[in-house]
Design a protein around this motif. Structure first.
Motif, PDB file in Angstrom:
ATOM      1  N   THR A  67       0.841  -1.198   0.000  1.00  0.00           N
ATOM      2  CA  THR A  67       0.000   0.000   0.000  1.00  0.00           C
ATOM      3  C   THR A  67       0.871   1.240   0.000  1.00  0.00           C
ATOM      4  N   ILE A  68       0.671   2.091  -1.010  1.00  0.00           N
ATOM      5  CA  ILE A  68       1.449   3.325  -1.172  1.00  0.00           C
ATOM      6  C   ILE A  68       0.468   4.484  -1.213  1.00  0.00           C
ATOM      7  N   GLY A  69       0.672   5.476  -0.367  1.00  0.00           N
ATOM      8  CA  GLY A  69      -0.261   6.588  -0.263  1.00  0.00           C
ATOM      9  C   GLY A  69      -0.088   7.628  -1.363  1.00  0.00           C
ATOM     10  N   ARG A  70      -0.779   8.740  -1.205  1.00  0.00           N
ATOM     11  CA  ARG A  70      -0.724   9.839  -2.162  1.00  0.00           C
ATOM     12  C   ARG A  70       0.607  10.578  -2.049  1.00  0.00           C
ATOM     13  N   ASP A  71       1.085  11.085  -3.204  1.00  0.00           N
ATOM     14  CA  ASP A  71       2.276  11.946  -3.249  1.00  0.00           C
ATOM     15  C   ASP A  71       3.478  11.318  -2.553  1.00  0.00           C
ATOM     16  N   ALA A  72       3.597  10.014  -2.630  1.00  0.00           N
ATOM     17  CA  ALA A  72       4.732   9.310  -2.039  1.00  0.00           C
ATOM     18  C   ALA A  72       5.880   9.251  -3.048  1.00  0.00           C
ATOM     19  N   PHE A  73       7.050   8.842  -2.555  1.00  0.00           N
ATOM     20  CA  PHE A  73       8.230   8.713  -3.412  1.00  0.00           C
ATOM     21  C   PHE A  73       8.946   7.423  -3.070  1.00  0.00           C
ATOM     22  N   ILE A  74       9.273   6.636  -4.109  1.00  0.00           N
ATOM     23  CA  ILE A  74       9.999   5.382  -3.945  1.00  0.00           C
ATOM     24  C   ILE A  74      11.249   5.449  -4.816  1.00  0.00           C
ATOM     25  N   GLY A  75      12.416   5.303  -4.206  1.00  0.00           N
ATOM     26  CA  GLY A  75      13.678   5.485  -4.898  1.00  0.00           C
ATOM     27  C   GLY A  75      14.074   4.315  -5.783  1.00  0.00           C
ATOM     28  N   GLU A  76      15.163   4.529  -6.504  1.00  0.00           N
ATOM     29  CA  GLU A  76      15.659   3.531  -7.443  1.00  0.00           C
ATOM     30  C   GLU A  76      16.297   2.355  -6.701  1.00  0.00           C
ATOM     31  N   LYS A  77      16.117   1.154  -7.280  1.00  0.00           N
ATOM     32  CA  LYS A  77      16.639  -0.105  -6.711  1.00  0.00           C
ATOM     33  C   LYS A  77      16.137  -0.328  -5.292  1.00  0.00           C
ATOM     34  N   THR A  78      14.886   0.018  -5.054  1.00  0.00           N
ATOM     35  CA  THR A  78      14.271  -0.153  -3.735  1.00  0.00           C
ATOM     36  C   THR A  78      13.239  -1.271  -3.792  1.00  0.00           C
ATOM     37  N   VAL A  79      13.126  -2.018  -2.707  1.00  0.00           N
ATOM     38  CA  VAL A  79      12.225  -3.174  -2.636  1.00  0.00           C
ATOM     39  C   VAL A  79      11.180  -2.941  -1.560  1.00  0.00           C
ATOM     40  N   GLN A  88       8.325   9.060   1.948  1.00  0.00           N
ATOM     41  CA  GLN A  88       9.416   8.797   1.015  1.00  0.00           C
ATOM     42  C   GLN A  88      10.254   7.633   1.519  1.00  0.00           C
ATOM     43  N   ILE A  89      10.756   6.834   0.570  1.00  0.00           N
ATOM     44  CA  ILE A  89      11.778   5.831   0.881  1.00  0.00           C
ATOM     45  C   ILE A  89      12.870   5.995  -0.157  1.00  0.00           C
ATOM     46  N   GLY A  90      14.118   6.098   0.291  1.00  0.00           N
ATOM     47  CA  GLY A  90      15.227   6.471  -0.569  1.00  0.00           C
ATOM     48  C   GLY A  90      15.699   5.352  -1.473  1.00  0.00           C
ATOM     49  N   HIS A  91      16.779   5.638  -2.188  1.00  0.00           N
ATOM     50  CA  HIS A  91      17.360   4.694  -3.128  1.00  0.00           C
ATOM     51  C   HIS A  91      18.039   3.548  -2.383  1.00  0.00           C
ATOM     52  N   ALA A  92      18.127   2.398  -3.063  1.00  0.00           N
ATOM     53  CA  ALA A  92      18.822   1.227  -2.514  1.00  0.00           C
ATOM     54  C   ALA A  92      18.344   0.897  -1.104  1.00  0.00           C
ATOM     55  N   SER A  93      17.045   0.924  -0.909  1.00  0.00           N
ATOM     56  CA  SER A  93      16.451   0.681   0.406  1.00  0.00           C
ATOM     57  C   SER A  93      15.469  -0.483   0.326  1.00  0.00           C
ATOM     58  N   ALA A  94      14.975  -0.892   1.469  1.00  0.00           N
ATOM     59  CA  ALA A  94      14.013  -1.986   1.520  1.00  0.00           C
ATOM     60  C   ALA A  94      13.046  -1.761   2.667  1.00  0.00           C
ATOM     61  N   LEU A  95      11.770  -1.943   2.386  1.00  0.00           N
ATOM     62  CA  LEU A  95      10.728  -1.880   3.401  1.00  0.00           C
ATOM     63  C   LEU A  95      10.284  -3.316   3.659  1.00  0.00           C
ATOM     64  N   TYR A  96      10.600  -3.807   4.845  1.00  0.00           N
ATOM     65  CA  TYR A  96      10.350  -5.204   5.174  1.00  0.00           C
ATOM     66  C   TYR A  96       8.864  -5.428   5.487  1.00  0.00           C
ATOM     67  N   SER A  97       8.489  -6.691   5.411  1.00  0.00           N
ATOM     68  CA  SER A  97       7.117  -7.064   5.729  1.00  0.00           C
ATOM     69  C   SER A  97       6.774  -6.619   7.147  1.00  0.00           C
ATOM     70  N   GLY A  98       5.653  -5.931   7.284  1.00  0.00           N
ATOM     71  CA  GLY A  98       5.233  -5.413   8.582  1.00  0.00           C
ATOM     72  C   GLY A  98       5.661  -3.989   8.844  1.00  0.00           C
TER      73      GLY A  98
END
Length: 625
Positions: A291-303, A315-325
């Motif tokens: 789930t990604i909200g409005r006006d969000a930003f997801i960087g390059e090579k991010t999971v 925002q989540i930056g480049h070369a990053s990862a948002l883990y389950s939960g």
């Protein structure tokens, strides 16, 4: 924290045969035993420095971390822990403190869902049946495509004159394009319906359906030509994704379980980002929501893992990862793997006027190019090729026996050789000249609206100069540096290593890409010359300093804060804040500093110069070309 060690640390005196002091001593002994086995030595003193005294390096200590993670009675240890606590005794104290305080994410591991119980191993019959069904699907799909292609050739060749042939080629190409775009969508709804959170056992019939749908939706022409355009958004919506208006999605990695995907209006998703809405674990395909909200930003090579979320304006930056939960609250900025809060603003370009009419015009023009230029050229070019060779034309006639004629194979050999080298030389000339002319229309630092003239020019430059054929042709040889320089890179004075860029180097414009002298690039470097919002973009120069070593899969943004003599480890995040790092190594995401070099780095110094270097370069080039 669970396990025998945690129980020993939290036990009351006299309530257990193990005491905290005894547990620490036992932990030191266990860690020392593991490291001694890796170093092939009898004993490792608890106070000896891993790097300065024991002679270990990052590869050895990564092996050590892997061994520790396999022990069910020990907490996991990260490379960051190793560099912060470079002795057995200090590492044991850090682990003890983390267990007692229960407040050390690096030691306790990233947040995530509960461990999945491993599926029972598939029986041989299940495995064979799954592979057989996959093969039947592939052969059947290929047979239908070949059958339709043969019919189309005959129909197009019946045209009278070039104008009629062009119209027939355009008509068939357009119809084929629409069919290829529609079939994956229909297959998804017929075979799956709506995706829901579930587990699919690998090699089962459910997995076969999953595999067919995944293969089809990723081979859809819209996934190849539509990335970064509103057409791609329409494609995801047709697959069941909930995508708000004005979202700009530049990644070509198509999500599979699209009904579980929500993307808010005005969100920006950079290229090479992954949000598949499924993962494979312990013999299962596990699906879950992203789930990604409005006006969000997801960087390059991010999971983004399943069951993760970004709030509005997050925002989540480049070369990053948002883990389950994990979930990023509204308006917050995070980066790293696993992601953690930061003050860095990754949305680095302001908005521009970009209304609905501009988006519609962009899509209409893109489809016109596909229907009336690209597809007719492909179909018509094939027709002219076959009719230009009488023996090949006879082969396609009903009842033909030309396949047994030696002339057929001689003609095919000659024409394929001529066409290959002509296309290579002509394509190389095109790649090296046309984008330079187009580049005259772009000004570094200027903010342009998306989906307009300048955006189309920028996309053309990126696609033409990013042709994979030439990077694969030259990438494993020393000729790659000359190709990159001809392409537009500023390479200063090259120190030849034989593999300065690899085969997967990428950029958004080569004319604003600088690599310092003596820098070695392993593979997968992505020069992020463009910054994007949901309505605008800007191109800027990206500079990698001299005497660097750049590891695999590095996304290097404009404004990266690294200078000379840096080691950028594989998949390390390039910092955008703080002082310029020089003479150090950067490891991890977010990055932390490590020694720039170790004793191992000088082991092959005798191969860097003289006849030995030239001889090995020539041998490598002969082998790879």
């Amino acid at each position: 924290m669970t396990g025998k060690f945690a129980d020993a640390l939290t036990a009351e005196p006299g309530g257990s045969p193990a005491t905290p002091e005894g547990a620490r001593a036992g932990l030191e002994g266990t860690l020392a035993e593991i490291l001694a086995g890796i170093l092939h030595t009898e004993r490792v003193p608890a106070d000896s420095h891993f790097f300065d005294e024991l002679g270990a390096d990052s590869l050895v200590m990564a092996h050590f971390c892997a061994r520790v993670r396999k022990r069910g009675d020990l907490p996991p240890v990260s490379m960051k822990d190793i560099y912060e606590h470079p002795t057995i005794s200090s590492l044991a104290v850090a682990i003890e403190d983390a267990v007692l305080e229960d407040a050390a994410p690096a030691l306790a591991g990233p947040p995530g869902s509960a461990p999945v119980e491993a599926a029972a191993p598939a029986r041989r019959g299940q495995y064979v049946l799954c592979g057989t069904l996959q093969l039947v699907f592939f052969l059947g799909y290929a047979w239908i495509v070949a059958l339709v292609g043969a019919w189309a050739y005959g129909w197009i060749s019946d045209g009278s004159g070039l104008a009629d042939i062009y119209l027939r080629a355009a008509l068939f190409g357009g119809a084929a394009f629409l069919v290829l775009c529609t079939v994956p969508i229909l297959a998804k709804w017929v075979l799956i319906g709506r995706w829901k959170p579930q587990r699919i056992r690998i090699w089962s019939l459910g997995y076969v359906r999953f595999w067919i749908v995944k293969t089809l939706i990723r081979s859809n022409p819209l996934a190849l030509v539509g990335a970064g355009s509103p057409l791609y958004v329409l494609y995801l919506r047709a697959l069941g994704a909930k995508v708000g208006p004005g979202a700009a999605i530049f990644t070509t990695h198509v999500p599979v379980c699209t009904d579980l995907l929500t993307i808010g209006a005005g969100t920006v998703i950079r290229k090479d980002a992954f949000f598949q809405c499924y993962r494979a674990e312990a013999g299962w395909i596990e699906t879950g929501a992203v789930t990604i909200g409005r006006d969000a930003f997801i960087g390059e090579k991010t999971v983004l893992d399943i069951n993760s979320a970004l709030g509005d304006g997050a925002q989540i930056g480049h070369a990053s990862a948002l883990y389950s939960g994990q979930a990023i609250p509204d308006g917050q900025r995070w980066h790293g793997s696993p992601a953690q809060p930061t003050e860095v603003n990754y949305l680095r370009v302001g908005p521009a006027r970009c209304g609905r009419l501009r988006r519609v015009q962009f899509c209409a023009l893109a489809l016109l190019f596909v229907f009336f230029l690209y597809l007719p050229l492909i179909e018509g070019g094939l027709y002219l090729l076959l009719t230009g060779l009488p023996s090949l034309d006879r082969l396609l006639q009903p009842g033909s026996s030309a396949i047994t004629s030696p002339d057929l194979y001689l003609d095919a050999l000659v024409i394929s050789g001529v066409l290959f080298f002509a296309l290579v030389l002509g394509g190389l000339a095109f790649v090296l000249t046309v984008p330079r002319v187009l580049n005259l229309f772009l000004k570094p630092g200027a903010v342009y609206p998306l989906y307009g003239f300048h955006d189309r020019i920028h996309r053309m430059i990126a696609r033409i100069t990013g042709v994979k054929f030439f990077t694969h042709l030259f990438g494993d040889s020393s000729y790659i540096v000359w190709y990159m320089r001809w392409l537009g890179y500023d390479l200063s004075q090259v120190e030849q290593t034989g593999s300065n860029f690899g085969t997967e180097v990428g950029h958004e414009t080569p004319y604003l890409s600088t690599i310092g002298s003596g820098t070695m690039v392993a593979d997968g470097l992505s020069m992020m010359n463009a910054d994007f919002s949901s309505t605008s973009f800007r191109v800027s120069r990206v500079s990698v300093g001299p005497q660097n070593f750049v590891g695999n899969n590095i996304a290097y943004p404009a404004g990266g804060r690294t200078g000379a003599n840096c080691l950028l480890a594989t998949k390390a995040m390039i910092p955008l804040d703080g002082e310029i790092r020089e003479g150090v190594g950067l490891l991890g995401s977010p990055p932390f500093e490590i020694p720039r070099s170790v004793e191992r780095d000088s082991r092959f110094d005798h191969l860097r110069t003289g006849d030995e270097l030239h001889g090995r370069l020539h041998a490598k080039n002969r082998y790879n070309l």
